[in-house]
Design an enzyme around this catalytic site. Structure first.
Site, PDB file in Angstrom:
ATOM      1  N   LYS A 185      -9.997   9.510  13.595  1.00 19.73           N
ATOM      2  CA  LYS A 185      -9.784   8.058  13.721  1.00 19.73           C
ATOM      3  C   LYS A 185      -9.126   7.739  15.060  1.00 19.73           C
ATOM      4  CE  LYS A 185      -9.827   7.408   8.745  1.00 19.73           C
ATOM      5  NZ  LYS A 185      -9.125   7.259   7.471  1.00 19.73           N
TER       6      LYS A 185
ATOM      7  N   GLN B 105      -3.212   6.718   5.461  1.00 17.15           N
ATOM      8  CA  GLN B 105      -4.197   7.703   5.016  1.00 17.15           C
ATOM      9  C   GLN B 105      -3.909   8.133   3.583  1.00 17.15           C
ATOM     10  OE1 GLN B 105      -6.926   8.569   6.749  1.00 17.15           O
ATOM     11  NE2 GLN B 105      -7.598   9.900   5.094  1.00 17.15           N
TER      12      GLN B 105
ATOM     13  N   ASP C 111      -8.640  -1.159   5.864  1.00 14.69           N
ATOM     14  CA  ASP C 111      -9.371  -0.377   4.851  1.00 14.69           C
ATOM     15  C   ASP C 111      -9.953  -1.275   3.759  1.00 14.69           C
ATOM     16  OD1 ASP C 111      -9.364   2.468   5.259  1.00 14.69           O
ATOM     17  OD2 ASP C 111      -7.193   2.469   4.958  1.00 14.69           O
TER      18      ASP C 111
HETATM   19  N1  GUN Z   1      -8.827   8.770   2.283  1.00 13.19           N
HETATM   20  C1  GUN Z   1     -10.144   9.015   2.112  1.00 13.19           C
HETATM   21  N2  GUN Z   1     -10.880   8.019   2.628  1.00 13.19           N
HETATM   22  C2  GUN Z   1     -10.015   7.120   3.134  1.00 13.19           C
HETATM   23  C3  GUN Z   1     -10.170   5.874   3.803  1.00 13.19           C
HETATM   24  O1  GUN Z   1     -11.282   5.381   4.019  1.00 13.19           O
HETATM   25  N3  GUN Z   1      -9.017   5.268   4.177  1.00 13.19           N
HETATM   26  C4  GUN Z   1      -7.787   5.773   3.932  1.00 13.19           C
HETATM   27  N4  GUN Z   1      -6.726   5.084   4.320  1.00 13.19           N
HETATM   28  N5  GUN Z   1      -7.610   6.919   3.303  1.00 13.19           N
HETATM   29  C5  GUN Z   1      -8.716   7.588   2.911  1.00 13.19           C
END
Ligand code: GUN
Length: 284
Positions: free
Chosen positions: A51, A95, A118
């Site tokens: 990311k 996350q 998200d």
């Molecule tokens: N863990 C697995 N996929 C995601 C996601 O798309 N966003 C976040 N914040 N955590 C995750």
């Protein structure tokens, strides 16, 4: 069989975002994503690294908050509150999963819906249900972008989503429904998943089990989307689909890695750009 190339499509999406960020920079505005990770989960560390790298590619500033495993709920919530009120921060991503002693719900509830890139907060999930989005849910929207890249029309198609998570299965079903697909959601208590899948024109596998979807479950010519990220016996990354055998029957199929994964991140970049616009609008 046509491979749905997430790397290629996501590079195009990121290039569009980078162009818009550059234009904003030229006007003196910047775009910034705060990424919060708690603990040492190896997969989460890789996702966060990817990311951050995508932010760099797009000209988006990224702030990383890597907190120790024993971080308390209060400490995490106070960081989120600080980021909510920081005018420099446009998007906040925590996350998941979090260590067991922390409440994911409380953390999500603390994120300002205007910075919720998200689309995890109640307000943004509600908007997804209605079909009026602030933020697109990253992984499901990434899947839709991949389908669009090959002009795949899903109106009236029988789509099966395997998995009912808040992150993927549920929002994925909504996006397919908004495109007028007939959607069936399967999960661990579903009876005879194989026969439901055999009737599907499109299957999204979001189960979290390697080789869950096998060739005998797939209709000739079906479109196969693999959201899974698992490791096989040799430690190699693989999806939920038995790719080698299923690809012989599929019309389109996503590889793992290089399919849905990169798309998720490019939608995150789009959402961060959108967040910056939303905050500019609400400042006035
Ligand atoms: N863990 C697995 N996929 C995601 C996601 O798309 N966003 C976040 N914040 N955590 C995750």
């Amino acid at each position: 069989m046509i491979l749905l190339d997430g790397k290629k499509v996501s590079a195009n999406v990121k290039a569009e975002v980078a162009k818009e960020v550059k234009e904003l920079n030229e006007k003196g505005a910047s775009v910034c994503l705060a990424v919060v990770i708690v603990g040492e989960d190896p997969a989460s560390k890789i996702y966060v690294r990817n990311k951050k790298r995508a932010c760099e590619e797009c000209g988006i500033k990224s702030l990383e908050y890597a907190l120790p495993e024993n971080t308390s709920q209060e400490e995490l919530l106070s960081l989120i509150n600080k980021l909510n009120s920081d005018k420099e921060v446009n998007g906040i991503l925590v996350q998941m999963p979090l260590p067991k002693h922390l409440s994911e719900k409380a953390v999500i509830d603390a994120i300002s819906p205007l910075k919720d890139v998200d689309a995890f907060t109640d307000a943004n999930v509600g908007k997804i249900m209605i079909g009026s989005y602030n933020f697109l849910p990253c992984t499901p929207a990434g899947v839709m972008e991949l389908l669009k890249s090959e002009n795949i029309d899903i109106e009236g198609k029988n789509c099966v989503v395997i998995g009912r998570s808040n992150i993927v299965g549920k929002p994925m079903s909504m996006l397919l429904l908004h495109k007028n697909a007939t959607v069936t959601i399967c999960h661990s208590r579903t009876r005879d998943i194989a026969s439901i899948c055999r009737n599907a024109d499109l299957i999204v596998a979001a189960v979290g089990r390697k080789h869950f979807l096998t060739a005998d479950m797939v209709k000739e010519g079906a479109i196969i989307i693999d959201v899974g990220i698992n490791r096989d016996e040799n430690g190699k990354v693989c999806g939920d689909v038995d790719f080698e055998n299923v690809k012989e029957k599929a019309s389109y199929i996503t590889p793992v890695p290089g399919g849905v994964g990169p798309m998720t991140i490019s939608v995150l970049m789009k959402n961060t750009l959108k967040a910056a616009a939303l905050q500019r609008d609400t400042e006035i």
